[in-house]
Design a protein around this motif. Sequence first.
Motif, PDB file in Angstrom:
ATOM      1  N   LEU A 129       0.863  -1.271   0.054  1.00  0.00           N
ATOM      2  CA  LEU A 129       0.036  -0.092   0.105  1.00  0.00           C
ATOM      3  C   LEU A 129       0.822   1.255   0.148  1.00  0.00           C
ATOM      4  N   GLY A 130       0.223   2.202  -0.531  1.00  0.00           N
ATOM      5  CA  GLY A 130       1.239   3.542  -0.549  1.00  0.00           C
ATOM      6  C   GLY A 130       0.917   4.048  -1.700  1.00  0.00           C
ATOM      7  N   ASN A 131       1.938   5.015  -2.276  1.00  0.00           N
ATOM      8  CA  ASN A 131       1.983   5.864  -3.340  1.00  0.00           C
ATOM      9  C   ASN A 131       2.274   5.151  -4.525  1.00  0.00           C
ATOM     10  N   SER A 132       1.250   5.188  -5.473  1.00  0.00           N
ATOM     11  CA  SER A 132       1.388   4.415  -6.904  1.00  0.00           C
ATOM     12  C   SER A 132       2.667   4.696  -7.429  1.00  0.00           C
ATOM     13  N   SER A 133       3.410   5.771  -7.348  1.00  0.00           N
ATOM     14  CA  SER A 133       4.529   6.049  -8.098  1.00  0.00           C
ATOM     15  C   SER A 133       5.643   5.201  -7.460  1.00  0.00           C
ATOM     16  N   ASN A 134       5.448   4.688  -6.092  1.00  0.00           N
ATOM     17  CA  ASN A 134       6.657   4.183  -5.419  1.00  0.00           C
ATOM     18  C   ASN A 134       6.436   2.507  -5.885  1.00  0.00           C
ATOM     19  N   VAL A 135       5.282   2.201  -5.931  1.00  0.00           N
ATOM     20  CA  VAL A 135       4.936   0.861  -6.410  1.00  0.00           C
ATOM     21  C   VAL A 135       5.736   0.627  -7.885  1.00  0.00           C
ATOM     22  N   SER A 136       5.181   1.644  -8.774  1.00  0.00           N
ATOM     23  CA  SER A 136       5.669   1.320 -10.052  1.00  0.00           C
ATOM     24  C   SER A 136       7.358   1.397 -10.104  1.00  0.00           C
ATOM     25  N   GLY A 137       7.755   2.427  -9.329  1.00  0.00           N
ATOM     26  CA  GLY A 137       9.182   2.783  -9.313  1.00  0.00           C
ATOM     27  C   GLY A 137      10.014   1.475  -9.126  1.00  0.00           C
ATOM     28  N   ASN A 138       9.472   0.661  -7.859  1.00  0.00           N
ATOM     29  CA  ASN A 138      10.178  -0.434  -7.308  1.00  0.00           C
ATOM     30  C   ASN A 138       9.964  -1.992  -7.950  1.00  0.00           C
ATOM     31  N   ASN A 139       9.114  -1.694  -8.738  1.00  0.00           N
ATOM     32  CA  ASN A 139       8.558  -3.005  -9.460  1.00  0.00           C
ATOM     33  C   ASN A 139       9.568  -3.462 -10.577  1.00  0.00           C
ATOM     34  N   PHE A 140      10.035  -4.570 -10.384  1.00  0.00           N
ATOM     35  CA  PHE A 140      11.149  -5.332 -11.404  1.00  0.00           C
ATOM     36  C   PHE A 140      10.479  -5.552 -12.958  1.00  0.00           C
ATOM     37  N   ILE A 141       9.018  -6.021 -12.766  1.00  0.00           N
ATOM     38  CA  ILE A 141       8.669  -6.163 -14.053  1.00  0.00           C
ATOM     39  C   ILE A 141       8.333  -4.673 -14.777  1.00  0.00           C
ATOM     40  N   GLY A 142       8.629  -4.533 -16.141  1.00  0.00           N
ATOM     41  CA  GLY A 142       8.458  -3.429 -16.745  1.00  0.00           C
ATOM     42  C   GLY A 142       9.706  -2.341 -16.529  1.00  0.00           C
ATOM     43  N   GLY A 143      10.543  -2.682 -15.382  1.00  0.00           N
ATOM     44  CA  GLY A 143      11.891  -1.814 -15.231  1.00  0.00           C
ATOM     45  C   GLY A 143      12.824  -2.036 -16.355  1.00  0.00           C
ATOM     46  N   TYR A 144      14.071  -1.288 -15.844  1.00  0.00           N
ATOM     47  CA  TYR A 144      15.193  -1.435 -16.915  1.00  0.00           C
ATOM     48  C   TYR A 144      15.951  -2.510 -16.860  1.00  0.00           C
ATOM     49  N   ALA A 145      16.079  -3.176 -15.715  1.00  0.00           N
ATOM     50  CA  ALA A 145      16.637  -4.089 -15.267  1.00  0.00           C
ATOM     51  C   ALA A 145      15.916  -5.542 -16.100  1.00  0.00           C
ATOM     52  N   TYR A 146      14.429  -5.345 -16.295  1.00  0.00           N
ATOM     53  CA  TYR A 146      13.654  -6.455 -16.751  1.00  0.00           C
ATOM     54  C   TYR A 146      13.952  -6.322 -18.250  1.00  0.00           C
ATOM     55  N   ALA A 147      13.714  -5.192 -18.845  1.00  0.00           N
ATOM     56  CA  ALA A 147      14.243  -4.915 -20.196  1.00  0.00           C
ATOM     57  C   ALA A 147      15.435  -5.487 -20.695  1.00  0.00           C
ATOM     58  N   ALA A 148      16.649  -4.934 -19.840  1.00  0.00           N
ATOM     59  CA  ALA A 148      17.886  -5.545 -20.041  1.00  0.00           C
ATOM     60  C   ALA A 148      18.265  -6.861 -20.153  1.00  0.00           C
ATOM     61  N   MET A 149      17.511  -7.590 -19.308  1.00  0.00           N
ATOM     62  CA  MET A 149      17.659  -9.185 -19.322  1.00  0.00           C
ATOM     63  C   MET A 149      17.431  -9.755 -20.698  1.00  0.00           C
ATOM     64  N   TYR A 150      16.305  -9.082 -21.514  1.00  0.00           N
ATOM     65  CA  TYR A 150      16.084  -9.733 -22.938  1.00  0.00           C
ATOM     66  C   TYR A 150      16.903  -8.981 -24.051  1.00  0.00           C
ATOM     67  N   LEU A 151      17.380  -7.625 -23.713  1.00  0.00           N
ATOM     68  CA  LEU A 151      18.200  -7.161 -24.715  1.00  0.00           C
ATOM     69  C   LEU A 151      19.512  -7.453 -24.816  1.00  0.00           C
ATOM     70  N   VAL A 152      20.048  -7.677 -23.647  1.00  0.00           N
ATOM     71  CA  VAL A 152      21.748  -8.033 -23.437  1.00  0.00           C
ATOM     72  C   VAL A 152      21.904  -9.448 -24.277  1.00  0.00           C
ATOM     73  N   PRO A 153      21.146 -10.387 -23.889  1.00  0.00           N
ATOM     74  CA  PRO A 153      21.285 -11.774 -24.976  1.00  0.00           C
ATOM     75  C   PRO A 153      21.209 -11.615 -26.277  1.00  0.00           C
ATOM     76  N   LEU A 154      20.127 -10.902 -26.820  1.00  0.00           N
ATOM     77  CA  LEU A 154      19.914 -10.480 -27.959  1.00  0.00           C
ATOM     78  C   LEU A 154      20.774  -9.735 -28.682  1.00  0.00           C
ATOM     79  N   LEU A 155      21.400  -8.775 -28.013  1.00  0.00           N
ATOM     80  CA  LEU A 155      22.555  -8.006 -28.387  1.00  0.00           C
ATOM     81  C   LEU A 155      23.721  -8.947 -28.570  1.00  0.00           C
TER      82      LEU A 155
END
Length: 605
Positions: A444-470
């Motif tokens: 519970l709390g500010n929705s911005s905090n939730v989305s900012g700390n969520n792994f799915i949809g974040g930069y690390a999540y995207a990098a997990m797919y982009l780095v192997p492809l690269l």
Amino acid sequence: MKKGLFVLMLFALTATVSHADDITFVASAPRSVAVNQQFRLSYKVNRVNVNEPAIPEIKGFEVLSGPHRSTQQSYSNINGRMEASEQVTFTYILLATAEGEFNIPPASITVDGKKIVSNAVGIKVLPAGQASANSGSNRPSRTAGSSTDIAGDELFIRATLNKTKVYEQEAVLLTYKVYSMVNLTNLDNPTPDLKGFHIQEVELPREKQFEMDVYNGRNYQTLVWRQFVIFPQQSGKIEIPPLTFEGIVAVQTRRSMDPFEMMFNGRSAYVDVKKSLTTNKLVLDVKALPSAKPVSFTGAVGNFSINSSLSTTTLKTNEEMTLKVTVKGSGNMKLMGAPSIEFPSEFEVYDPVISNNFSLKSNGFTGEKVYEYLITPRSSGTFVLPAAEFTYFDTVSGTYKTVKSETYTINVEKGNETAQVSASSYVGKEKSKVLATDIRHIKLGNSSNVSGNNFIGGYAYAAMYLVPLLLFGIGLIIGRKRMALNANTTLVRTKKANKVAVKRLKIAKSLLNTNNRNEFYDEILKTLWGYMSDRLNIPVSQLSKDNVAEELLKKGVEQGLVDELNTVLNECEFARYAPGDASAAMDKVYSMAMGVISKMENSIK
């Protein structure tokens, strides 16, 4: 009593050992004699309790005396085991009465109730001649009058060739033969300085024996002193210069007839006289090979055949098979290149391992040369491995001839793709990691905090797919570039030229350390010519000093460095025969070869 018993046991033991051996009965006589010359015909049997042999009728000779019987017995103790040997020799003195070639039939002897037959003996009887060597002796002697001078027709050495007109690379036998009417006791071993030839010495027996021969109407005791098989490397009239040998002759002096000196010395006195013997000059007429050389010609001259074998015709991708190609025949086998084989582009092929199974004969190297190729198919399918083609120049017909080995059909099945399996395993593991984080506690709390700390949809999540492809894309690009480079065999040979030369130089260094002189110089020559072939993309069969110099100058190499290369090649060809310190000469050639290759790497554009 004890002593007598010991002797009796000893003789019983030696008799047992002796009779355990095979019985031999051997006849021997000079190969050649002169008319009116006396000589010995001997029969040897390895037994002592035997009667005289039965001698056949001897035509062309008069038996003056015999048989003269002599016995030899010896005993030895080897590692506590008593061994004995015994021999009886029956000698007949014969006189040659007629000129021609005669055959003395086998004689026979009875040993332990068994009839043993000897070998036959062939003898050539020469004419009496103007002056004959000392009769009845295998080695001539000479009594000097008031002088110890030795005339030129009493002792000399002739150089001869078994051929006077040949093609380039054709084997020629060079012989140095001694002709003597004196007591020659010593002779040195100089080596001819032959420019324009590849030279190999024929191994002669260490124990040499004089034989009677006729020359210019006179009979001499002769001896083949040295022989070489030479391969001309250029066309034209090539001179084989005179060679000087230093000999020592034992000459009986007049003062040796002093009876007091004969009494104390027990024989006539001799003095050693030094004699320089210079051979005759020879000229060899060498014809150039026809200029229209087939593509598969790699420099072989002689007479050859070819066959091959393949370790398997069914395998999977990335597995290995071995192709063995064997070239048999006689000629310049040490100098020729490998057969021509067009391997499928889907096959990765390594440089062949070469085995030399030949020996030196008067017509060149005779035997076989084996090339073993390690092959790895990289693609599946059915492939045809063409026949290995080998072209040689036939000196008899004066034409190029091509022989071919077998053709093979190879079935390659798809093997385990290790790289793909590893990649799929890696992706599966990553998916399991993602699923493990799929269910999370609701915060519970500010929705911005939730989305900012969520792994799915974040930069690390995207990098997990982009780095192997690269990384996969980069690897694909690099792999295609390597495939293109490997397909360009000319570029690959050029880039690997220095590496191959360095490997060969290491082999030459090991030969230098073991003082293996002939093999060392051969390896240095292979290194230099192989480097030039790879670096300039010129087939080995077409290499020559002229076209190498021309290509080097085109590529911006200075004339001074080209001259240095030619100097090294000449040094390498002739250093093995140069007098002086052999190790120092080998060190010099090795350093020069390394220096030239290093300079070439920095100079060729």
